[in-house]
Design an enzyme around this catalytic site. Structure first.
Site, mmCIF file in Angstrom:
data_model
loop_
_atom_site.group_PDB
_atom_site.id
_atom_site.type_symbol
_atom_site.label_atom_id
_atom_site.label_comp_id
_atom_site.label_asym_id
_atom_site.label_seq_id
_atom_site.Cartn_x
_atom_site.Cartn_y
_atom_site.Cartn_z
ATOM 1 N N ASP A 49 0.826 -1.211 0.000
ATOM 2 C CA ASP A 49 0.000 0.000 0.000
ATOM 3 C C ASP A 49 0.858 1.258 0.000
ATOM 4 O OD1 ASP A 49 -2.031 -1.792 0.328
ATOM 5 O OD2 ASP A 49 -2.820 -0.928 2.179
ATOM 6 N N ASP A 50 0.239 2.331 -0.419
ATOM 7 C CA ASP A 50 0.743 3.708 -0.232
ATOM 8 C C ASP A 50 1.785 4.168 -1.243
ATOM 9 O OD1 ASP A 50 -0.851 3.371 1.964
ATOM 10 O OD2 ASP A 50 0.668 3.852 3.465
ATOM 11 N N HIS A 100 -5.982 2.957 -3.809
ATOM 12 C CA HIS A 100 -5.941 3.195 -2.360
ATOM 13 C C HIS A 100 -6.314 4.660 -2.108
ATOM 14 C CE1 HIS A 100 -4.763 1.828 1.600
ATOM 15 N NE2 HIS A 100 -3.728 2.640 1.711
ATOM 16 N N HIS A 104 -5.199 9.256 -0.067
ATOM 17 C CA HIS A 104 -5.117 8.444 1.140
ATOM 18 C C HIS A 104 -6.079 8.942 2.223
ATOM 19 C CE1 HIS A 104 -3.426 6.003 4.404
ATOM 20 N NE2 HIS A 104 -2.996 5.232 3.441
ATOM 21 N N HIS A 191 4.070 -2.064 3.086
ATOM 22 C CA HIS A 191 4.093 -0.710 2.505
ATOM 23 C C HIS A 191 5.444 -0.506 1.813
ATOM 24 C CE1 HIS A 191 1.117 -0.652 5.752
ATOM 25 N NE2 HIS A 191 0.502 0.304 5.075
HETATM 26 ZN ZN LIG Z 1 -2.482 3.208 3.332
#
Ligand SMILES: [Zn+2]
Length: 239
Positions: A49-50, A100, A104, A191
């Protein structure tokens, strides 16, 4: 991780990509491949993620390529803006890409307009880079409500193994957390904006690879388990 902070800083500079790039949204082919895929075991899905992060994600992609492992990336709009070429590379190398949100943000409680801005807005940006395709949703922090499922227009992918890699950047602890508990069909949350998470992920692939585990995308994981991703359904592990 706090819900403000890093992303506030990162995303402050975000230009509203979706507003300036008006790619048409065509029919989402939720065309799940209806081919018979033999069921397989000892499968895991690494999810990141991210990102993408201009440096760390590149290192991760090199490492996954060298190991023949596939992963799934749930991207954030302002990070995509920093490294669009890595998004193209992910797609070219057979990884799955998902959304995502643009900034965020927590998606529960959003109006339909704001939800679409965050989710469809990022999809439109990504269509411009990698062409139209199914882009599954992972809501930030895993927080959602009924509207999230109603409006997602894709499967919603959570996770079943969370080493909280953002907490201390301790590679050994992250690796031990994952390798000590994985079960067939698990979905692992990491991440790729942290070099320690990238290092841990590659160590996990090496260590579990020696024991016969294989790393596939979440879509492949479902296929290998004889299932398809349903719009508006939440998935954690796939057994
Ligand atoms: Zn996230």
């Amino acid at each position: 991780m706090g819900r403000t902070g890093r992303f506030t800083v990162l995303c402050l500079m975000l230009t509203l990509l979706a507003a300036v790039r008006a790619y048409p949204v065509g029919e989402q082919s939720s065309a799940d491949l209806q081919v018979e895929v033999p069921r397989q075991e000892k499968l895991l899905a690494l999810t990141f993620d991210d990102g993408p992060h201009p440096e760390h994600t590149a290192v991760l992609l090199d490492g996954l390529r060298d190991r023949g492992a596939k992963a799934t990336f749930f991207l954030v709009g302002c990070q995509v803006e920093l490294a669009p070429e890595l998004v193209e590379r992910m797609a070219a190398e057979g990884h799955q890409i998902g959304v995502h949100t643009l900034d965020h943000v927590q998606v529960n409680g959003l109006s339909r307009k704001d939800f679409d801005g965050q989710v469809e807005g990022l999809r439109r940006v990504l269509y411009g880079l990698i062409g139209e395709r199914d882009l599954w949703l992972r809501p930030p922090y895993g927080i959602m409500d009924d509207n999230t499922l109603r409006w997602a227009d894709s499967p919603v992918m959570l996770w079943s193994v969370d080493p909280e890699d953002w907490k201390d950047g301790n590679v050994k602890r992250i690796v031990d957390h994952i390798t000590g508990q994985v079960r067939d069909g698990d979905v692992i949350l990491l991440h790729d904006i942290y070099p320690t998470s990238v290092e841990a992920a590659l160590q996990v692939v090496d260590k579990l690879g020696e024991e016969g585990w294989r790393f596939v995308t979440v879509e492949q994981l479902l296929q290998y388990k004889g299932r398809t991703g349903e719009v508006g359904q939440v998935y954690r592990a796939v057994r």
